[in-house]
Design a protein around this motif. Structure first.
Motif, short mmCIF file in Angstrom:
data_model
loop_
_atom_site.label_atom_id
_atom_site.label_comp_id
_atom_site.label_asym_id
_atom_site.label_seq_id
_atom_site.Cartn_x
_atom_site.Cartn_y
_atom_site.Cartn_z
N SER A 68 3.16 6.26 -12.28
CA SER A 68 3.71 5.06 -12.91
C SER A 68 2.62 4.28 -13.64
O SER A 68 1.43 4.41 -13.34
CB SER A 68 4.34 4.16 -11.84
N ASP A 69 3.06 3.44 -14.55
CA ASP A 69 2.15 2.55 -15.26
C ASP A 69 1.61 1.51 -14.28
O ASP A 69 2.41 0.87 -13.58
CB ASP A 69 2.92 1.87 -16.40
N THR A 108 0.83 -1.21 0.00
CA THR A 108 0.00 0.00 0.00
C THR A 108 0.86 1.25 0.00
O THR A 108 0.59 2.21 -0.74
CB THR A 108 -0.95 -0.01 1.22
N ALA A 109 1.90 1.27 0.82
CA ALA A 109 2.78 2.45 0.87
C ALA A 109 3.45 2.68 -0.48
O ALA A 109 3.54 3.83 -0.95
CB ALA A 109 3.83 2.25 1.96
N PHE A 110 3.91 1.61 -1.13
CA PHE A 110 4.57 1.77 -2.44
C PHE A 110 3.58 2.27 -3.48
O PHE A 110 3.88 3.19 -4.24
CB PHE A 110 5.18 0.43 -2.88
N ARG A 111 2.39 1.68 -3.51
CA ARG A 111 1.37 2.10 -4.48
C ARG A 111 0.98 3.56 -4.26
O ARG A 111 0.80 4.32 -5.23
CB ARG A 111 0.14 1.21 -4.39
N THR A 112 0.82 3.95 -3.02
CA THR A 112 0.42 5.33 -2.70
C THR A 112 1.52 6.31 -3.13
O THR A 112 1.23 7.38 -3.66
CB THR A 112 0.15 5.47 -1.20
N THR A 113 2.76 5.93 -2.90
CA THR A 113 3.89 6.82 -3.22
C THR A 113 4.16 6.90 -4.71
O THR A 113 4.36 7.99 -5.25
CB THR A 113 5.15 6.34 -2.48
N PHE A 114 4.20 5.77 -5.40
CA PHE A 114 4.66 5.75 -6.78
C PHE A 114 3.55 5.50 -7.81
O PHE A 114 3.75 5.75 -9.00
CB PHE A 114 5.74 4.68 -6.96
N ALA A 164 8.40 -7.63 -5.07
CA ALA A 164 9.14 -7.06 -3.94
C ALA A 164 8.43 -7.17 -2.60
O ALA A 164 9.10 -7.18 -1.56
CB ALA A 164 9.44 -5.58 -4.23
N PHE A 165 7.12 -7.24 -2.60
CA PHE A 165 6.40 -7.15 -1.33
C PHE A 165 5.47 -8.31 -1.03
O PHE A 165 4.62 -8.21 -0.14
CB PHE A 165 5.61 -5.83 -1.27
N GLY A 166 5.59 -9.41 -1.73
CA GLY A 166 4.76 -10.57 -1.45
C GLY A 166 5.03 -11.12 -0.06
O GLY A 166 6.12 -10.93 0.50
N PRO A 167 4.06 -11.80 0.55
CA PRO A 167 4.25 -12.34 1.90
C PRO A 167 5.45 -13.28 2.03
O PRO A 167 6.16 -13.24 3.03
CB PRO A 167 2.94 -13.09 2.18
N ALA A 198 3.56 -5.45 -11.15
CA ALA A 198 4.67 -6.41 -11.28
C ALA A 198 5.70 -6.20 -10.17
O ALA A 198 6.16 -7.17 -9.57
CB ALA A 198 5.33 -6.26 -12.65
N TYR A 199 6.04 -4.95 -9.89
CA TYR A 199 7.04 -4.68 -8.86
C TYR A 199 6.53 -5.09 -7.48
O TYR A 199 7.25 -5.74 -6.72
CB TYR A 199 7.45 -3.20 -8.86
#
Length: 87
Positions: free
Chosen positions: A42-43, A32-38, A54-57, A49-50
């Protein structure tokens, strides 16, 4: 580095080492933090994909268990409100 179980508190905020049981909540928070920030700049397919890589459990569990990393969580009650991954 080692994952130590130390706890530091300030008001309702607590900084503590993440444990194996925290992998899913860390995954959700970091995603959530990555999606909110970038996300806005971004596409969406690139973000998806990232985040999946990078953040899977499973990835978070491996990083928490890595003796060369220290993962700290900032919590407010039962809620994660921040984290740091130190290498």
């Amino acid at each position: 580095m080692t994952n130590t179980p130390s706890v530091t508190a300030a008001g309702n905020l607590v900084i503590r080492a993440a444990g194996e049981a925290d992998a899913r909540v860390l995954s959700a928070f970091a995603s959530t933090a990555f999606r909110t920030t970038f996300g806005p700049d971004s596409d969406p397919a690139d973000i998806d994909a990232y985040v999946a890589d990078a953040f899977g459990p499973e990835r978070q569990a491996a990083e928490i268990a890595d003796p060369d990393r220290t993962c700290l969580l900032l919590t407010d009650g039962a809620h994660v409100v921040g984290y740091a991954m130190l290498r």
